[in-house]
Motif scaffolding. Structure first.
Motif, PDB file in Angstrom:
ATOM      1  N   ASN A   4     -21.367  56.641  31.168  1.00  0.00           N
ATOM      2  CA  ASN A   4     -21.185  58.215  31.225  1.00  0.00           C
ATOM      3  C   ASN A   4     -21.567  58.866  32.383  1.00  0.00           C
ATOM      4  O   ASN A   4     -21.493  60.083  32.421  1.00  0.00           O
ATOM      5  CB  ASN A   4     -21.872  58.621  29.865  1.00  0.00           C
ATOM      6  CG  ASN A   4     -21.445  58.180  28.401  1.00  0.00           C
ATOM      7  OD1 ASN A   4     -20.288  57.813  28.551  1.00  0.00           O
ATOM      8  ND2 ASN A   4     -22.320  58.222  27.629  1.00  0.00           N
ATOM      9  N   THR A  58     -20.816  64.120  34.113  1.00  0.00           N
ATOM     10  CA  THR A  58     -21.392  63.609  32.938  1.00  0.00           C
ATOM     11  C   THR A  58     -21.085  64.163  31.786  1.00  0.00           C
ATOM     12  O   THR A  58     -20.997  65.490  31.572  1.00  0.00           O
ATOM     13  CB  THR A  58     -23.036  63.250  32.954  1.00  0.00           C
ATOM     14  OG1 THR A  58     -23.602  62.967  31.754  1.00  0.00           O
ATOM     15  CG2 THR A  58     -23.603  64.954  33.289  1.00  0.00           C
ATOM     16  N   PRO A  90     -21.039  63.897  27.372  1.00  0.00           N
ATOM     17  CA  PRO A  90     -21.321  63.054  26.206  1.00  0.00           C
ATOM     18  C   PRO A  90     -20.137  62.644  25.299  1.00  0.00           C
ATOM     19  O   PRO A  90     -20.153  61.842  24.667  1.00  0.00           O
ATOM     20  CB  PRO A  90     -22.310  63.756  25.482  1.00  0.00           C
ATOM     21  CG  PRO A  90     -22.286  65.246  26.051  1.00  0.00           C
ATOM     22  CD  PRO A  90     -21.901  65.297  27.173  1.00  0.00           C
ATOM     23  N   LEU A 150     -16.861  61.977  26.295  1.00  0.00           N
ATOM     24  CA  LEU A 150     -15.711  61.282  27.187  1.00  0.00           C
ATOM     25  C   LEU A 150     -14.782  60.894  26.292  1.00  0.00           C
ATOM     26  O   LEU A 150     -15.089  60.366  25.493  1.00  0.00           O
ATOM     27  CB  LEU A 150     -16.500  60.236  28.145  1.00  0.00           C
ATOM     28  CG  LEU A 150     -17.360  60.721  29.155  1.00  0.00           C
ATOM     29  CD1 LEU A 150     -17.799  59.368  29.889  1.00  0.00           C
ATOM     30  CD2 LEU A 150     -16.497  61.293  30.295  1.00  0.00           C
TER      31      LEU A 150
END
Length: 333
Positions: free
Chosen positions: A153, A266, A268, A270
């Motif tokens: 991630n 980044t 969470p 994705l």
């Protein structure tokens, strides 16, 4: 709490009358309390990346308008053709301990704080120290974060303050068969959203320690001002993520000659639309394409193993004579 929730984009929907955060005594660090104070005073939505960005911005005052990126011929052509910059999944970067080093530094400093609190509790004859309980919980969460690194991630793009460096020619541009691209970073970052964090890398161990310890102390003070159990749990979870994300900009002093800056992506949540794939030295590599204005490229240094005249003509045609073309001062056989 599930991992997706733990990585959620908000700290917590605190009431507007929530107590403000008091900085840790004799440990005030720029940026570690102010974003949390603003949130505690009633902000209902705040991306955790924005808090980390504030911490880094306010503690690392140096700004660089121009930075370099070393790449291969294929890399340069891809950047120009697609007008995008590849942020590599961290496990495919050259440094095998990428991100793990920062996590280890965070854990070492949490252990230091635990030892200090144990000694204080013994001296004060406090049988049940709430601070020890907090430090143990947040330490476990930081360790847990490291376990999730293999989920991929974290995507990173690397830049340097130095455009003609022997070590970086060898390490990042096929031993000198490549190019060093100079970017106007203000233009480059014009499309940066809250899913990105951009900062210089911290190499100094004392600075790393100061940032982590003071951040932890401010989170601890905030934690102690909240009485509701559920709210305390969210503070621990989010605090651990703050510590971990901040530590992703720490590197070993042995790499300090690279004078790196990095752009971290980044998210969470994705999905495949945000990730692309290419072949590489480790097989199939995943990366996140960061779209940018190609006009932010203002200089290209031709690698020391390439013929300057041949590449000079090709690059001028490729970039319509809009960039400065230079020869590397270093030579590599």
């Amino acid at each position: 709490m599930g991992y997706a929730t733990f990585l959620s984009v908000t700290l917590l929907a605190l009431q507007e009358d929530a107590p403000t955060l008091t900085p840790a005594p004799q440990a005030q660090l720029r940026g570690t309390s102010s974003p949390l104070v603003r949130y505690a005073k009633g902000t209902k939505y705040m991306h955790i990346n924005n808090i980390v960005q504030t911490i880094l911005d306010e503690n690392l005052k140096r700004k660089r308008k121009q930075l370099y990126h070393y790449t291969t011929a294929d890399g340069l052509l891809g950047i120009k053709t697609n007008k995008s910059f590849h942020l590599s999944e961290h496990q495919f970067l050259n440094d095998m301990d990428e991100l793990k080093y920062g996590s280890l530094i965070a854990q070492i400093n949490l252990y230091d704080l635990l030892n200090e609190e144990y000694n204080r509790a013994i001296e004060k004859k406090e049988i049940d120290s709430k601070d020890i309980d907090f430090l143990n919980k947040i330490l476990d969460k930081v360790k847990n974060n490291e376990k999730f690194l293999k989920l991929g991630n974290y995507y990173i793009g690397c830049f340097s303050e130095i455009g003609d460096d022997l070590g970086q020619w060898k390490g990042y541009s096929n031993f000198g068969e490549g190019f060093s691209i100079k970017f106007d970073m203000e233009k480059f970052l014009s499309k940066k959203t809250e899913n990105y964090i951009y900062s210089q890398v911290v190499y100094d161990k004392k600075k790393q320690s100061t940032i982590i310890k003071t951040l932890v102390k401010n989170i601890l003070n905030y934690y102690n001002q909240n009485k509701e159990h559920e709210r305390k749990e969210v503070i621990i979870n989010t605090g651990a993520q703050l510590i971990f994300l901040t530590s992703t900009f720490f590197k070993s002093p042995k790499f300090s000659n690279e004078r790196e800056w990095r752009l971290l992506y980044t998210n969470p949540f994705l999905n495949n639309k945000e990730i692309s794939y290419k072949s590489g030295r480790f097989g199939i590599h995943s990366y996140h394409p960061f779209q940018f204005d190609i006009n932010c490229i203002n200089e290209i240094i031709i690698g020391p193993k390439y013929d300057f005249v041949l590449n000079f003509n090709s690059l001028n045609l490729l970039f319509n004579n809009k960039v400065t073309i230079k020869r590397a001062n270093l030579r590599i056989k």
